[in-house]
Design a protein around this motif. Structure first.
Motif, PDB file in Angstrom:
ATOM      1  N   LYS A 300       0.804  -1.227   0.000  1.00  0.00           N
ATOM      2  CA  LYS A 300       0.000   0.000   0.000  1.00  0.00           C
ATOM      3  C   LYS A 300       0.834   1.273   0.000  1.00  0.00           C
ATOM      4  O   LYS A 300       0.271   2.366  -0.006  1.00  0.00           O
ATOM      5  CB  LYS A 300      -0.925   0.010   1.223  1.00  0.00           C
ATOM      6  N   VAL A 301       2.157   1.138   0.052  1.00  0.00           N
ATOM      7  CA  VAL A 301       2.997   2.331   0.122  1.00  0.00           C
ATOM      8  C   VAL A 301       3.895   2.404  -1.110  1.00  0.00           C
ATOM      9  O   VAL A 301       4.005   1.450  -1.888  1.00  0.00           O
ATOM     10  CB  VAL A 301       3.867   2.320   1.403  1.00  0.00           C
ATOM     11  N   SER A 302       4.559   3.522  -1.252  1.00  0.00           N
ATOM     12  CA  SER A 302       5.451   3.731  -2.388  1.00  0.00           C
ATOM     13  C   SER A 302       6.738   2.944  -2.211  1.00  0.00           C
ATOM     14  O   SER A 302       6.979   2.326  -1.165  1.00  0.00           O
ATOM     15  CB  SER A 302       5.775   5.222  -2.512  1.00  0.00           C
ATOM     16  N   GLU A 303       7.588   2.973  -3.238  1.00  0.00           N
ATOM     17  CA  GLU A 303       8.856   2.268  -3.162  1.00  0.00           C
ATOM     18  C   GLU A 303       9.723   2.807  -2.026  1.00  0.00           C
ATOM     19  O   GLU A 303      10.407   2.048  -1.345  1.00  0.00           O
ATOM     20  CB  GLU A 303       9.595   2.369  -4.496  1.00  0.00           C
ATOM     21  N   GLY A 304       9.688   4.123  -1.835  1.00  0.00           N
ATOM     22  CA  GLY A 304      10.437   4.708  -0.724  1.00  0.00           C
ATOM     23  C   GLY A 304       9.937   4.212   0.618  1.00  0.00           C
ATOM     24  O   GLY A 304      10.720   3.952   1.534  1.00  0.00           O
ATOM     25  N   GLY A 305       8.625   4.053   0.740  1.00  0.00           N
ATOM     26  CA  GLY A 305       8.055   3.526   1.981  1.00  0.00           C
ATOM     27  C   GLY A 305       8.443   2.079   2.214  1.00  0.00           C
ATOM     28  O   GLY A 305       8.730   1.676   3.351  1.00  0.00           O
ATOM     29  N   ILE A 306       8.458   1.291   1.146  1.00  0.00           N
ATOM     30  CA  ILE A 306       8.851  -0.112   1.271  1.00  0.00           C
ATOM     31  C   ILE A 306      10.305  -0.217   1.712  1.00  0.00           C
ATOM     32  O   ILE A 306      10.659  -1.025   2.572  1.00  0.00           O
ATOM     33  CB  ILE A 306       8.635  -0.851  -0.067  1.00  0.00           C
ATOM     34  N   LEU A 307      11.169   0.606   1.125  1.00  0.00           N
ATOM     35  CA  LEU A 307      12.575   0.602   1.507  1.00  0.00           C
ATOM     36  C   LEU A 307      12.737   0.961   2.989  1.00  0.00           C
ATOM     37  O   LEU A 307      13.505   0.321   3.712  1.00  0.00           O
ATOM     38  CB  LEU A 307      13.356   1.587   0.642  1.00  0.00           C
ATOM     39  N   ALA A 308      12.007   1.990   3.436  1.00  0.00           N
ATOM     40  CA  ALA A 308      12.086   2.395   4.844  1.00  0.00           C
ATOM     41  C   ALA A 308      11.638   1.255   5.754  1.00  0.00           C
ATOM     42  O   ALA A 308      12.272   0.972   6.786  1.00  0.00           O
ATOM     43  CB  ALA A 308      11.228   3.636   5.076  1.00  0.00           C
ATOM     44  N   LEU A 309      10.550   0.560   5.392  1.00  0.00           N
ATOM     45  CA  LEU A 309      10.067  -0.555   6.201  1.00  0.00           C
ATOM     46  C   LEU A 309      11.063  -1.710   6.202  1.00  0.00           C
ATOM     47  O   LEU A 309      11.267  -2.377   7.228  1.00  0.00           O
ATOM     48  CB  LEU A 309       8.715  -1.034   5.671  1.00  0.00           C
ATOM     49  N   ALA A 310      11.699  -1.959   5.044  1.00  0.00           N
ATOM     50  CA  ALA A 310      12.688  -3.030   4.971  1.00  0.00           C
ATOM     51  C   ALA A 310      13.889  -2.732   5.859  1.00  0.00           C
ATOM     52  O   ALA A 310      14.423  -3.634   6.535  1.00  0.00           O
ATOM     53  CB  ALA A 310      13.138  -3.224   3.525  1.00  0.00           C
ATOM     54  N   ILE A 311      14.309  -1.474   5.903  1.00  0.00           N
ATOM     55  CA  ILE A 311      15.441  -1.085   6.763  1.00  0.00           C
ATOM     56  C   ILE A 311      15.055  -1.184   8.235  1.00  0.00           C
ATOM     57  O   ILE A 311      15.832  -1.682   9.066  1.00  0.00           O
ATOM     58  CB  ILE A 311      15.912   0.338   6.403  1.00  0.00           C
ATOM     59  N   LEU A 312      13.856  -0.724   8.579  1.00  0.00           N
ATOM     60  CA  LEU A 312      13.394  -0.830   9.965  1.00  0.00           C
ATOM     61  C   LEU A 312      13.271  -2.285  10.394  1.00  0.00           C
ATOM     62  O   LEU A 312      13.624  -2.656  11.523  1.00  0.00           O
ATOM     63  CB  LEU A 312      12.046  -0.117  10.115  1.00  0.00           C
ATOM     64  N   GLN A 313      12.777  -3.126   9.490  1.00  0.00           N
ATOM     65  CA  GLN A 313      12.656  -4.544   9.794  1.00  0.00           C
ATOM     66  C   GLN A 313      14.033  -5.167  10.040  1.00  0.00           C
ATOM     67  O   GLN A 313      14.232  -5.901  11.011  1.00  0.00           O
ATOM     68  CB  GLN A 313      11.961  -5.267   8.650  1.00  0.00           C
ATOM     69  N   ALA A 314      14.989  -4.875   9.156  1.00  0.00           N
ATOM     70  CA  ALA A 314      16.333  -5.433   9.308  1.00  0.00           C
ATOM     71  C   ALA A 314      17.026  -4.915  10.559  1.00  0.00           C
ATOM     72  O   ALA A 314      17.868  -5.599  11.152  1.00  0.00           O
ATOM     73  CB  ALA A 314      17.173  -5.101   8.074  1.00  0.00           C
ATOM     74  N   THR A 315      16.658  -3.707  10.999  1.00  0.00           N
ATOM     75  CA  THR A 315      17.295  -3.102  12.168  1.00  0.00           C
ATOM     76  C   THR A 315      16.737  -3.636  13.476  1.00  0.00           C
ATOM     77  O   THR A 315      17.494  -3.929  14.416  1.00  0.00           O
ATOM     78  CB  THR A 315      17.123  -1.568  12.129  1.00  0.00           C
ATOM     79  N   PHE A 316      15.415  -3.796  13.570  1.00  0.00           N
ATOM     80  CA  PHE A 316      14.803  -4.046  14.868  1.00  0.00           C
ATOM     81  C   PHE A 316      14.265  -5.469  15.071  1.00  0.00           C
ATOM     82  O   PHE A 316      14.221  -5.939  16.206  1.00  0.00           O
ATOM     83  CB  PHE A 316      13.667  -3.044  15.111  1.00  0.00           C
ATOM     84  N   VAL A 317      13.856  -6.151  14.011  1.00  0.00           N
ATOM     85  CA  VAL A 317      13.249  -7.472  14.201  1.00  0.00           C
ATOM     86  C   VAL A 317      14.182  -8.449  14.905  1.00  0.00           C
ATOM     87  O   VAL A 317      13.749  -9.194  15.791  1.00  0.00           O
ATOM     88  CB  VAL A 317      12.763  -8.040  12.844  1.00  0.00           C
ATOM     89  N   PRO A 318      15.479  -8.474  14.581  1.00  0.00           N
ATOM     90  CA  PRO A 318      16.347  -9.457  15.254  1.00  0.00           C
ATOM     91  C   PRO A 318      16.790  -9.064  16.661  1.00  0.00           C
ATOM     92  O   PRO A 318      17.587  -9.775  17.270  1.00  0.00           O
ATOM     93  CB  PRO A 318      17.576  -9.538  14.319  1.00  0.00           C
TER      94      PRO A 318
END
Length: 444
Positions: A300-318
């Protein structure tokens, strides 16, 4: 934004791939370090309680999950569409990563088990020996589900490249019934855990808040009753051969109020343990929550939003293991700071992690007075305060107990007062104004 034939909605640039590929192993190593410290600390103390066993299992499962996150950017399927720059894996390594990821979900379920522990022991007063029966069933259920679903996923070919925006192997996006498998493997259990933790902690928060208000109310009532006595001036009649020596000291209203409030430690313990529960929940939401956000928003978000979510996921999920470590050692750190205020914060951290083997470098200051202070006080039948420096007594319903004056006067003079269970106000060298926090983060 439309999906391609392979389901890829966003292809990161080479630089973006490098950033995500570095973040995953970095935060995974930090999480492994945190969970390992918890395990070593629990094993070293050799104290076994339901809470510690649950936390031990949670930390072990988090290490498994973190190893999966650690190698996701490198051991995923190399030939898959959208594979990252440094990916060198094959089908075998992809299945191993998916197995670790699926089994690692047990750490998420153990977070719910920990929330049940706090709810049942604090809110409903369940004894730990009774909770231990529930705990064994929790272990059996969680580990059985994790092992069975992991084995089924590998044996039935359900695992493969799973993400459309970042590297990873889990439920394969190429499956015709991918949504159904994904729901069974992760989405439904994740939603159940999320709702369970939220519900448990709403109940716990209401109980802790009510307990805190009630405890403060009772402390004020006790202060009001005590104020009826003429206690601002306390006279000590020493017992000697002549019987004429007298010494006196006064207790101000503010001091008396503080002592009364600090005498009721139970509600403060409940509040502190409740805070521990909330912090464990915060660690869960702060780490795993990004998976939920990304899963909902990536279409539901733009490519920039997807990139931001991917970075946040890689940073905090583990990072759940690292965050759990901060929560676990928090009471030990606060206790060290309270007992040894002259020591540095770094020393308090070492003491919390390594235990009592870390000795204070500075001696605790002792309070000295020009005359002996009374060792105990009580209200007599006339409603007057009496103090004694040669021993203490309990009321007429109990046997008298005596201790010698020299025995009582060893060490520093008393500095605080507390009300014991018999109604006596006892002078003690232990500070009652700083209520000890449960060292093991457990209910009193």
């Amino acid at each position: 934004m439309s999906d391609g034939e392979d389901g890829i909605v966003f292809a990161p640039t080479v630089t973006q791939q490098k950033i995500i590929s570095i973040l995953f192993p970095t935060t995974s190593i930090i999480s492994i370090f945190g969970s390992s410290l918890i395990i070593l600390n629990v094993k070293r103390d050799r104290k076994r309680t339901p809470f510690r066993r649950l936390l031990l299992a949670l930390s072990a499962c988090d290490i498994v999950a973190s190893f999966g996150y650690l190698f996701q950017p490198f051991l995923s399927l190399k030939d898959a569409e959208g594979a990252f720059l440094w990916t060198v894996g094959n089908t075998v390594s992809c299945n191993i990563l998916a197995f670790l990821t699926q089994f690692g979900l047990s750490a998420v379920i153990y977070s719910a088990a920990v929330s049940f522990y706090f709810l049942l022991t604090i809110r409903f007063g369940l004894q730990e020996r009774k909770f231990a029966i529930i705990e064994r069933r929790m272990h059996i259920g969680i580990l059985s589900w994790s092992v069975i679903t992991s084995i089924v996923g590998v044996s039935m070919g359900l695992f493969g490249p799973s993400s459309r925006t970042d590297p990873g192997c889990w439920v394969a996006t190429s499956l015709e019934n991918q949504d159904l498998v994904f729901n069974v493997m992760g989405r439904v259990p994740g939603i159940i855990v999320l709702l369970t933790i939220a519900f448990n902690n709403i109940l716990l928060y209401c109980h802790v808040r009510a307990t805190t208000i009630e405890g403060q109310k009772k402390a004020l009532e006790a202060e009001s009753r005590l104020s009826a006595y003429q206690s601002n001036s306390i006279t000590d009649q020493s017992i000697g051969e002549g019987g004429n020596e007298r010494s006196s000291f006064s207790v101000s209203g503010d001091k008396k109020s503080s002592v009364l409030r600090s005498s009721d430690k139970q509600w403060k313990r409940v509040r502190e343990v409740g805070m521990q529960s909330f912090l464990y929940v915060a660690a869960y939401f702060f780490s795993f929550g990004w998976n939920i956000v990304k899963g909902i928003a990536e279409d539901k978000v733009s490519e920039g939003g997807i990139l931001a979510l991917a970075i946040l996921q890689a940073t905090f999920v583990p990072t759940q293991g690292f965050l759990n470590m901060l929560v676990y050692f928090r009471p030990k750190y606060k206790r060290s700071r309270t007992r040894y205020p002259d020591e540095t914060k770094l020393w308090a951290v070492k003491r919390a992690v390594l235990g009592e083997g870390v000795k204070p470098a500075k001696k605790v200051a002792r309070l000295h007075t020009s005359q002996p202070m009374p060792q105990s006080m009580k209200v007599n039948y006339a409603g007057e305060w009496q103090a004694s420096s040669n021993g203490f007594s309990v009321d007429s319903n109990h046997k008298n107990q005596e201790r010698s004056s020299s025995e009582l006067q060893e060490g520093p003079p008393p500095t605080k007062m507390r009300i014991d269970h018999s109604g006596d106000v006892m002078v003690s060298t232990t500070s009652m104004l700083d209520t000890p926090i449960p060292e093991d983060d457990e209910v009193p």
